[in-house]
Design a protein around this motif. Sequence first.
Motif, mmCIF file in Angstrom:
data_model
loop_
_atom_site.group_PDB
_atom_site.id
_atom_site.type_symbol
_atom_site.label_atom_id
_atom_site.label_comp_id
_atom_site.label_asym_id
_atom_site.label_seq_id
_atom_site.Cartn_x
_atom_site.Cartn_y
_atom_site.Cartn_z
ATOM 1 N N ASN A 106 37.538 40.253 43.081
ATOM 2 C CA ASN A 106 38.727 41.102 43.039
ATOM 3 C C ASN A 106 39.914 40.395 42.392
ATOM 4 O O ASN A 106 41.074 40.701 42.685
ATOM 5 C CB ASN A 106 39.104 41.547 44.459
ATOM 6 C CG ASN A 106 39.482 40.366 45.357
ATOM 7 O OD1 ASN A 106 39.185 39.215 45.044
ATOM 8 N ND2 ASN A 106 40.126 40.649 46.485
ATOM 9 N N ARG A 165 40.293 48.638 40.847
ATOM 10 C CA ARG A 165 39.990 49.113 42.198
ATOM 11 C C ARG A 165 38.572 48.735 42.615
ATOM 12 O O ARG A 165 38.188 48.893 43.776
ATOM 13 C CB ARG A 165 40.159 50.632 42.274
ATOM 14 C CG ARG A 165 41.573 51.120 41.986
ATOM 15 C CD ARG A 165 41.662 52.639 42.119
ATOM 16 N NE ARG A 165 43.005 53.133 41.836
ATOM 17 C CZ ARG A 165 43.445 53.454 40.632
ATOM 18 N NH1 ARG A 165 42.627 53.338 39.587
ATOM 19 N NH2 ARG A 165 44.678 53.884 40.455
ATOM 20 N N PHE A 166 37.793 48.235 41.680
ATOM 21 C CA PHE A 166 36.389 47.902 41.943
ATOM 22 C C PHE A 166 36.148 46.421 41.649
ATOM 23 O O PHE A 166 36.978 45.749 41.024
ATOM 24 C CB PHE A 166 35.466 48.768 41.067
ATOM 25 C CG PHE A 166 35.784 50.233 41.134
ATOM 26 C CD1 PHE A 166 35.336 50.997 42.205
ATOM 27 C CD2 PHE A 166 36.531 50.837 40.129
ATOM 28 C CE1 PHE A 166 35.638 52.353 42.263
ATOM 29 C CE2 PHE A 166 36.834 52.194 40.185
ATOM 30 C CZ PHE A 166 36.387 52.958 41.262
#
Length: 246
Positions: A73, A64-65
């Motif tokens: 990503n 998610r980071f």
Amino acid sequence: MQLMLELENGHWQRTKKTDTSCVALADRHYSRVTVGATQFTRPGENLVFRTTDGSALWVSWRSRFARKDGFGNAWECQIFRNESDITSSLLIKEAVEKTIEIWGPLPADGMITYVSSTKVESRNPGYSFLRAGFQRLKHRSTKGLLTYRLTNQRFQEAAVTDLMADEIERYLDLLEEAFQAEDPEWYSLIEDVSKLLVGYIRKIKALKKSKNLGFQDILFRLEHFFQMLGDLDSELEEYYWNFKWE
């Protein structure tokens, strides 16, 4: 009790991160941290795929980071182990396709994986990923692992090679049936296949130039054809050798 598996199409089926057959496969993989642990995936979002007979395992992972290794990503193939008789590059391409079906398009940073240059049995570590469209990068992990990345562009290129291979295979099936049945259309089919191969030469050269090794799956199908028919038609054989090496 056997788990209920999802994704009925293709070789891969979705399962849980506690699947016992997957745990066993993970235990035999060099990246395993704690052999015998009931889970083998990282914190975060994971997609776990296995073949029906439990002879191959794939895990897609995303955070998610932003990643700490500089790949933004990007998704990651956390683990891939193949103990089946299915070609690894085909399993890799299909696993990426299944991941995209569930998560949506590849992110801008693509998908990466890390491969040990000393702990895999292959003399060419990561070769199956190269054949699936991944590209080897100069970057290495903090543990010295080789890095391979699949961008959306290279994924689309690899998909094109699959379509070409499937089309050639259909032609070869027709040729084999016509040859065995002594069909008078045999030689017209040879002409059709010859034109098909000539049309592919330019595309294959472009893929080779971009170091996308997916075209080798096409060569496998052609080699099967010539093993079956030998030198029955010298003109078609000439087309084949031009297609393969020029």
